[in-house]
Design a protein around this motif. Structure first.
Motif, PDB file in Angstrom:
ATOM      1  N   ASP A   1     -51.201 -14.267   8.546  1.00  0.00           N
ATOM      2  CA  ASP A   1     -52.457 -13.726   9.097  1.00  0.00           C
ATOM      3  C   ASP A   1     -53.688 -14.456   8.552  1.00  0.00           C
ATOM      4  OD1 ASP A   1     -51.221 -11.734  10.676  1.00  0.00           O
ATOM      5  OD2 ASP A   1     -50.890 -10.539   8.855  1.00  0.00           O
TER       6      ASP A   1
ATOM      7  N   GLN B   1     -56.293 -10.464  11.054  1.00  0.00           N
ATOM      8  CA  GLN B   1     -56.635 -11.764  10.485  1.00  0.00           C
ATOM      9  C   GLN B   1     -57.282 -11.591   9.128  1.00  0.00           C
ATOM     10  OE1 GLN B   1     -59.331 -13.807  13.146  1.00  0.00           O
ATOM     11  NE2 GLN B   1     -57.634 -14.744  14.277  1.00  0.00           N
TER      12      GLN B   1
ATOM     13  N   ARG C   1     -59.943 -13.988   7.350  1.00  0.00           N
ATOM     14  CA  ARG C   1     -60.711 -15.188   7.700  1.00  0.00           C
ATOM     15  C   ARG C   1     -61.261 -15.824   6.415  1.00  0.00           C
ATOM     16  NH1 ARG C   1     -61.519 -15.656  13.017  1.00  0.00           N
ATOM     17  NH2 ARG C   1     -63.469 -16.817  12.829  1.00  0.00           N
TER      18      ARG C   1
END
Ligand SMILES: NC(=O)c1ccc[n+]([C@@H]2O[C@H](COP(=O)([O-])OP(=O)(O)OC[C@H]3O[C@@H](n4cnc5c(N)ncnc54)[C@H](O)[C@@H]3O)[C@@H](O)[C@H]2O)c1
Length: 351
Positions: free
Chosen positions: A46, A2, A4
Motif C-alpha cells: 500500500d 494508500q 503516501r
C-alpha cells in the motif's frame, strides 16, 4: 488504501526502499520479509511514493525510479522499477553539502518549495534519509513537514524525535513524529543490544565492549568526517540495555573500504565476568547489505505513522520509535518494543 510517502535524500537507503516496495507490488507471489505484514490494514504494497527531495544535480529532475541508480549510489540492485511519475525536486542544502569534490554540482530549493510539493502531491509521511551530520538540513525538512501537516520519520541521527522542541511542535500540530536513526532489521546495534541485555539479565558483570563497522557506501564516506552523531546514537542504544551497569563502550563506524560496496561488516566484542570473577569473551561478526537492511523497518515505520495519522495522534510515537530507531524518546529492549508496537496497532496503547 494508500500510504503516501515522500523521501528526503535519494541515496542508498532510498534506493533499497523504492526497489523493495516496487518489487513486492509487481510480484504478488513474493511475501514481504518484514516484522509486521499488516498494520491497521496497511501492507507494504500500500506504500506509494509521491515526492522526493535532493540537492545532487545528478539526481534532481529525474524520475525517482531513475534517480535511485545515479552515482554515487551503490546499493545492491535487486529490482529496476519502471518510471514512477515522481520527479526529484531540489530542497534546502544547508549542511547536507559534502566537502569539495564529493558532489560535482549542488541544486537548491527552499523550505517553502518543499511545503508546496508535499501539499500538491498529498504526501502523508516524509522519510528523512539525509547524511549523518546534516542537522540544519534535517531541521529544515522537519519544519517543512510540520507546515504541511505531514508525519516525519527521522531515519538519520540528528536529534529530532528526541528533541523537546520538535516533540512539542509536532504534538501541538497533531502530526506524528518517529525517530531518531533507523535501527536496521538485523543490524549491529540490535544484535549488540540483545547480547548486552542477555548478559545483564543473567547477572553477568560486563567489563567492556566494542563494535567497529566497516563499509563501502557513500554513508561510510560521510561517516569518515562526520561520525559524532552516529557514535552517540549507537552507544546510547547499547548502554541503555545494561540495566544500570557501568562499563567502557567503544562503538564506531571506523573505515570506508571501497571494495566492500553496499556491504557493511560489523565486528562486536564483549568481555565480561561470571560468578567467581572468571572471564568470558563473546565475539560476533555481522556481514550485511547495509541499505537493504534498513528498508524493512522504514516499511513498518511509515505504516505506523499513517495509522497514527488516521487516529488523529500527534507528537512522538513512543512504541514505534523504540521499535524502529536507535535513539528513540524512550529506549526499550527489542522484545519490549515489539510488544509495545503490537499494543499500539491493536489500539491498546495511545502511542
Ligand atoms: N542501513 C543503513 O544504511 C542505515 C541505517 C540507519 C540509519 N541510516 C542513516 O540514513 C541516512 C541515509 O543513508 P544512505 O546510506 O542512504 O546515505 P546516502 O549518502 O547514500 O544518501 C544521502 C542522500 O542525501 C542527499 N542529500 C544531502 N544533503 C541533502 C539535502 N540538504 N537535501 C536533500 N538531499 C540531500 C545526498 O545527495 C544523498 O543522495 C544516513 O544518515 C545514515 O546514517 C542508514
Amino acid at each position: 488504501m494508500q500510504v503516501r510517502v515522500g523521501i528526503v535524500g535519494v541515496g542508498n537507503c532510498a534506493s533499497a526502499l523504492v526497489q523493495g516496495i516496487e518489487m513486492y507490488k509487481r510480484n504478488p507471489e513474493l511475501d514481504p520479509i518484514v516484522a509486521f505484514k499488516d498494520i491497521g490494514g496497511y501492507t507494504p504494497r500500500d506504500i506509494v511514493f509521491t515526492s522526493a527531495f535532493e540537492i545532487d544535480a545528478r539526481k534532481v529532475g529525474l524520475d525517482l525510479a531513475e534517480a535511485i541508480f545515479q552515482p554515487p549510489n551503490n546499493a545492491t540492485v535487486v529490482f529496476k522499477p519502471p518510471k514512477l511519475g515522481v520527479t526529484v525536486r531540489p530542497g534546502p542544502a544547508l549542511d547536507g553539502v559534502p566537502p569539495a569534490g564529493l558532489m560535482p554540482k549542488v541544486v537548491e530549493g527552499s523550505v517553502e518549495d518543499v511545503v508546496k510539493e508535499l501539499n500538491s502531491t498529498n504526501t502523508e509521511v516524509l522519510v528523512n534519509y539525509l547524511p549523518t551530520g546534516a542537522k540544519k538540513a534535517a531541521e529544515a525538512y522537519a519544519e517543512a513537514a510540520l507546515r504541511a501537516g505531514v508525519a516525519f520519520v527521522n531515519a538519520m541521527p540528528a536529534p529530532i524525535a528526541t528533541s523537546e522542541y520538535w516533540q512539542r511542535r509536532f504534538q501541538e500540530r497533531g502530526v506524528p513524529l518517529l525517530g531518531d536513526d533507523t535501527q536496521n532489521q538485523i543490524g549491529a546495534t540490535v544484535l549488540h543490544k540483545t547480547l548486552i541485555r542477555l548478559l545483564a539479565l543473567r547477572g553477568v558483570k560486563i567489563r567492556h565492549t566494542y563494535q567497529i563497522n566497516v563499509g563501502g557506501t557513500p554513508d561510510f564516506v560521510n561517516l569518515m568526517y562526520r561520525r559524532g552523531d552516529k557514535e552517540k546514537t549507537k552507544t546510547a542504544a547499547v548502554k541503555m540495555m545494561a540495566m544500570g551497569q557501568e562499563f567502557d563502550a567503544y562503538i564506531s563506524p571506523v573505515a570506508y573500504i571501497q571494495f566492500l560496496g553496499d556491504r557493511k561488516i560489523a565486528h562486536t566484542l564483549i568481555e565480561a565476568e561470571i560468578f567467581g570473577g572468571l572471564s568470558i569473551r563473546i565475539e560476533a561478526t555481522l556481514d550485511v547489505h547495509d541499505a537493504w537492511n534498513s528498508a524493512a523497518v522504514v516499511t513498518d515505520s511509515v505504516r505506523l505513522a499513517k495509522l497514527a495519522l488516521d487516529r488523529g495522534i500527534g507528537g512522538p510515537l513512543i512504541s514505534a520509535s523504540a521499535w524502529g530507531f536507535k535513539n528513540p524518546p524512550v529506549h526499550m529492549s527489542p522484545d519490549e518494543a515489539y510488544r509495545a508496537v503490537v499494543e499500539f496497532i491493536e489500539g491498546r496503547r495511545d502511542k
